[in-house]
Scaffold this motif. Structure first.
Motif, PDB file in Angstrom:
ATOM      1  N   VAL A 287       0.846  -1.191   0.000  1.00  0.00           N
ATOM      2  CA  VAL A 287       0.000   0.000   0.000  1.00  0.00           C
ATOM      3  C   VAL A 287       0.882   1.243   0.000  1.00  0.00           C
ATOM      4  CG1 VAL A 287      -1.827   1.258   1.190  1.00  0.00           C
ATOM      5  CG2 VAL A 287      -1.765  -1.254   1.291  1.00  0.00           C
ATOM      6  N   LEU A 288       0.686   2.108  -0.976  1.00  0.00           N
ATOM      7  CA  LEU A 288       1.465   3.346  -1.066  1.00  0.00           C
ATOM      8  C   LEU A 288       1.007   4.323   0.009  1.00  0.00           C
ATOM      9  CD1 LEU A 288       3.536   5.101  -2.628  1.00  0.00           C
ATOM     10  CD2 LEU A 288       1.612   5.898  -4.029  1.00  0.00           C
ATOM     11  N   VAL A 289       1.986   4.855   0.771  1.00  0.00           N
ATOM     12  CA  VAL A 289       1.688   5.855   1.802  1.00  0.00           C
ATOM     13  C   VAL A 289       2.668   7.014   1.643  1.00  0.00           C
ATOM     14  CG1 VAL A 289       0.551   4.301   3.443  1.00  0.00           C
ATOM     15  CG2 VAL A 289       3.053   4.457   3.444  1.00  0.00           C
ATOM     16  N   GLY A 290       3.070   7.664   2.745  1.00  0.00           N
ATOM     17  CA  GLY A 290       3.983   8.796   2.663  1.00  0.00           C
ATOM     18  C   GLY A 290       5.441   8.372   2.655  1.00  0.00           C
ATOM     19  N   ARG A 291       6.306   9.345   2.841  1.00  0.00           N
ATOM     20  CA  ARG A 291       7.750   9.111   2.767  1.00  0.00           C
ATOM     21  C   ARG A 291       8.293   8.624   4.105  1.00  0.00           C
ATOM     22  NH1 ARG A 291      10.375  14.354   1.316  1.00  0.00           N
ATOM     23  NH2 ARG A 291      12.238  13.041   1.230  1.00  0.00           N
ATOM     24  N   ARG A 292       8.975   7.527   4.055  1.00  0.00           N
ATOM     25  CA  ARG A 292       9.553   6.807   5.203  1.00  0.00           C
ATOM     26  C   ARG A 292       8.461   6.373   6.179  1.00  0.00           C
ATOM     27  NH1 ARG A 292      13.609   8.868   9.834  1.00  0.00           N
ATOM     28  NH2 ARG A 292      11.595   9.056  10.850  1.00  0.00           N
ATOM     29  N   VAL A 307      -0.405   5.502   9.629  1.00  0.00           N
ATOM     30  CA  VAL A 307       1.011   5.303   9.341  1.00  0.00           C
ATOM     31  C   VAL A 307       1.744   6.629   9.485  1.00  0.00           C
ATOM     32  CG1 VAL A 307       2.692   4.440   7.671  1.00  0.00           C
ATOM     33  CG2 VAL A 307       0.361   3.507   7.685  1.00  0.00           C
ATOM     34  N   ALA A 308       2.664   6.709  10.431  1.00  0.00           N
ATOM     35  CA  ALA A 308       3.476   7.919  10.607  1.00  0.00           C
ATOM     36  C   ALA A 308       4.602   7.912   9.580  1.00  0.00           C
ATOM     37  CB  ALA A 308       4.051   7.963  12.016  1.00  0.00           C
ATOM     38  N   ASN A 309       4.667   8.970   8.778  1.00  0.00           N
ATOM     39  CA  ASN A 309       5.658   9.088   7.704  1.00  0.00           C
ATOM     40  C   ASN A 309       6.692  10.138   8.099  1.00  0.00           C
ATOM     41  OD1 ASN A 309       4.078   7.316   5.933  1.00  0.00           O
ATOM     42  ND2 ASN A 309       2.662   9.032   5.799  1.00  0.00           N
ATOM     43  N   GLY A 310       7.878   9.675   8.492  1.00  0.00           N
ATOM     44  CA  GLY A 310       8.870  10.558   9.092  1.00  0.00           C
ATOM     45  C   GLY A 310       9.465  11.602   8.188  1.00  0.00           C
ATOM     46  N   LEU A 311       9.502  11.365   6.877  1.00  0.00           N
ATOM     47  CA  LEU A 311      10.125  12.324   5.975  1.00  0.00           C
ATOM     48  C   LEU A 311       9.132  13.200   5.234  1.00  0.00           C
ATOM     49  CD1 LEU A 311      13.139  10.350   4.431  1.00  0.00           C
ATOM     50  CD2 LEU A 311      13.123  11.989   6.315  1.00  0.00           C
ATOM     51  N   SER A 312       7.861  12.860   5.255  1.00  0.00           N
ATOM     52  CA  SER A 312       6.863  13.755   4.654  1.00  0.00           C
ATOM     53  C   SER A 312       6.057  14.482   5.719  1.00  0.00           C
ATOM     54  CB  SER A 312       5.933  12.984   3.705  1.00  0.00           C
ATOM     55  OG  SER A 312       5.375  11.849   4.318  1.00  0.00           O
ATOM     56  N   ASP A 314       3.833  13.655   7.949  1.00  0.00           N
ATOM     57  CA  ASP A 314       2.392  13.447   7.963  1.00  0.00           C
ATOM     58  C   ASP A 314       2.046  12.024   8.388  1.00  0.00           C
ATOM     59  OD1 ASP A 314       2.902  11.898   5.659  1.00  0.00           O
ATOM     60  OD2 ASP A 314       2.434  13.557   4.306  1.00  0.00           O
ATOM     61  N   VAL A 315       0.762  11.778   8.511  1.00  0.00           N
ATOM     62  CA  VAL A 315       0.235  10.454   8.839  1.00  0.00           C
ATOM     63  C   VAL A 315      -0.739  10.052   7.743  1.00  0.00           C
ATOM     64  CG1 VAL A 315      -1.199   9.134  10.454  1.00  0.00           C
ATOM     65  CG2 VAL A 315       0.525  10.722  11.331  1.00  0.00           C
ATOM     66  N   SER A 316      -0.518   8.889   7.149  1.00  0.00           N
ATOM     67  CA  SER A 316      -1.449   8.357   6.157  1.00  0.00           C
ATOM     68  C   SER A 316      -2.537   7.556   6.862  1.00  0.00           C
ATOM     69  CB  SER A 316      -0.728   7.440   5.162  1.00  0.00           C
ATOM     70  OG  SER A 316       0.247   8.142   4.430  1.00  0.00           O
ATOM     71  N   VAL A 317      -3.777   7.746   6.428  1.00  0.00           N
ATOM     72  CA  VAL A 317      -4.905   6.953   6.927  1.00  0.00           C
ATOM     73  C   VAL A 317      -5.276   5.967   5.831  1.00  0.00           C
ATOM     74  CG1 VAL A 317      -7.226   6.992   7.894  1.00  0.00           C
ATOM     75  CG2 VAL A 317      -5.696   8.946   8.262  1.00  0.00           C
ATOM     76  N   VAL A 318      -5.107   4.683   6.119  1.00  0.00           N
ATOM     77  CA  VAL A 318      -5.343   3.638   5.136  1.00  0.00           C
ATOM     78  C   VAL A 318      -6.638   2.908   5.470  1.00  0.00           C
ATOM     79  CG1 VAL A 318      -4.477   1.464   4.161  1.00  0.00           C
ATOM     80  CG2 VAL A 318      -2.876   3.330   4.705  1.00  0.00           C
ATOM     81  N   ALA A 325      -4.731   4.416   0.772  1.00  0.00           N
ATOM     82  CA  ALA A 325      -4.651   5.587   1.638  1.00  0.00           C
ATOM     83  C   ALA A 325      -5.777   6.537   1.261  1.00  0.00           C
ATOM     84  CB  ALA A 325      -3.303   6.271   1.494  1.00  0.00           C
ATOM     85  N   VAL A 326      -6.613   6.884   2.232  1.00  0.00           N
ATOM     86  CA  VAL A 326      -7.796   7.701   1.947  1.00  0.00           C
ATOM     87  C   VAL A 326      -7.679   9.110   2.511  1.00  0.00           C
ATOM     88  CG1 VAL A 326      -9.322   5.710   1.773  1.00  0.00           C
ATOM     89  CG2 VAL A 326      -8.953   6.789   4.016  1.00  0.00           C
ATOM     90  N   ALA A 327      -6.653   9.369   3.315  1.00  0.00           N
ATOM     91  CA  ALA A 327      -6.471  10.711   3.878  1.00  0.00           C
ATOM     92  C   ALA A 327      -5.028  10.871   4.330  1.00  0.00           C
ATOM     93  CB  ALA A 327      -7.425  10.942   5.055  1.00  0.00           C
ATOM     94  N   THR A 328      -4.619  12.140   4.433  1.00  0.00           N
ATOM     95  CA  THR A 328      -3.290  12.477   4.927  1.00  0.00           C
ATOM     96  C   THR A 328      -3.431  13.555   5.991  1.00  0.00           C
ATOM     97  OG1 THR A 328      -2.262  11.968   2.790  1.00  0.00           O
ATOM     98  CG2 THR A 328      -0.999  13.331   4.316  1.00  0.00           C
ATOM     99  N   LEU A 329      -2.849  13.331   7.161  1.00  0.00           N
ATOM    100  CA  LEU A 329      -2.919  14.268   8.281  1.00  0.00           C
ATOM    101  C   LEU A 329      -1.546  14.895   8.489  1.00  0.00           C
ATOM    102  CD1 LEU A 329      -4.803  11.939  10.831  1.00  0.00           C
ATOM    103  CD2 LEU A 329      -5.798  13.363   9.018  1.00  0.00           C
TER     104      LEU A 329
END
Length: 342
Positions: A287-292, A307-312, A314-318, A325-329
């Protein structure tokens, strides 16, 4: 070593970020730990931000930012108490674990736990906190009521992942440098087994009612599956999402569905989460999410994976049903961990 910005700078930066979010219509609340309205259900998603020294909380239903506040220096791992009334926060650069009341979002205690705590786990009764001290090469046990250290056991260099066995008899600890998982007997307070795994083991996950211990190997693009009855590696699960070089596949965070049928593994710099069928140990999807992709947490109904994405930042909501992924926080600089009060 670069000089850290002053606390006043951090407070000002956090206030500015929150003000901008409110102005943009992304936040419902204001800076600080505003109390949850009486009688309201949980539905809070907590995220730690390493670089902002802060915690943020989102409403799980609206996905709006509710509040953000400075918690401590370099907050990392988050974990709810067994009764879900307290949130434990590893404050790595303050050498402590803070205890936050979930309802009011106020810090009610701070446990001094030695140098550089990163990850920890709680006993099933919530009375003992087991924490890895990365700089000292220790696994330390603390009484959560008194804050006193009960015992400490020397392990390999740079311990990180900590997991209490399903029956509470053992504590498992990863050593990033030694490429080992240490098995500590709680009664004797000794290491009783060292298990060789892949390169740079990071996190631990118990599945199959505690019969298997999964270990993410960051620099081997794999997960080692350990049988907890024999302490032997039964299988290694390899990850190879299309379009990524092997060295960019760096698994770290893991989560398992409540029914035990699925496991989710964040693949770090590969920017994907692997979906694994537990029974067959086969990768079903990426599943594609954010960076790292880093820290993972599942809602209790297993419908949403955060999913916490350390380099983008943000948090992806899958959505686990569609595996999309349906949202990005937006979650501050270098989000580390997610904990869900639902």
């Amino acid at each position: 070593m670069n000089k850290m910005p002053s606390p006043r700078w951090f407070a000002g930066a956090l206030l500015l970020v929150t003000t901008l979010l409110v102005a943009a219509g992304l936040a419902e609340g204001a800076q600080g730990g505003a109390a949850r309205p009486a009688g309201q259900a949980g539905n809070q998603v907590f995220v730690s931000s390493e670089k902002d020294d802060a915690l943020a909380v989102f409403d799980a239903r609206s996905r709006q930012l509710v509040a953000v506040w400075r918690q401590c220096k370099r907050p990392r791992h988050l974990q709810l108490s067994p009764d879900r009334t307290r949130l434990y926060v590893a404050c790595s650069d303050d050498n402590r674990v803070d205890v936050v009341d979930v309802a009011s979002r106020k810090t009610v205690a701070s446990l001094p736990v030695g140098d550089d705590p990163e990850l920890f786990d709680l006993s099933q009764d919530g009375r003992t906190l087991y924490v890895s001290n990365e700089e000292d090469g220790l696994l330390s046990a603390y009484d959560t009521a008194s804050g006193k250290r009960v015992f400490a056991v020397r392990v390999g260099e740079e311990p990180e992942g900590v997991k209490v066995s399903a029956d509470g008899r053992h504590v498992y600890v990863t050593s990033e440098v030694a490429n080992l998982v240490h098995v500590i007997d709680v009664a004797s307070r000794k290491v009783i087994r060292n298990i060789q795994v892949g390169n740079r083991p990071r996190r631990l996950l118990l599945v199959r009612d505690g019969k298997e211990l999964w270990v993410s190997n960051e620099l081997s693009a794999s997960v080692s599956v350990i049988r907890t009855d024999t302490f032997e590696v039964a299988q290694t699960i390899a990850f190879a999402p299309r379009g990524f070089r092997a060295e960019d596949v760096t698994p770290v965070g893991m989560a398992a569905s409540g029914d035990g049928t699925r496991a989710y593994i964040g693949l770090g710099r590969a920017n994907h989460v692997a979906v694994v069928e537990v029974a067959s140990r086969r990768v079903q999807d990426y599943v594609l999410v954010g960076r790292r992709a880093w820290g993972l947490a599942l809602s209790r109904d297993n419908a949403r994976l955060y999913v916490a994405n350390g380099l983008s930042d943000d948090v992806s909501v899958v959505a686990t049903a569609s595996r999309k992924a349906v949202a990005t926080l937006k979650a501050g600089r270098v989000p580390h961990s997610v904990a869900i009060d639902d």
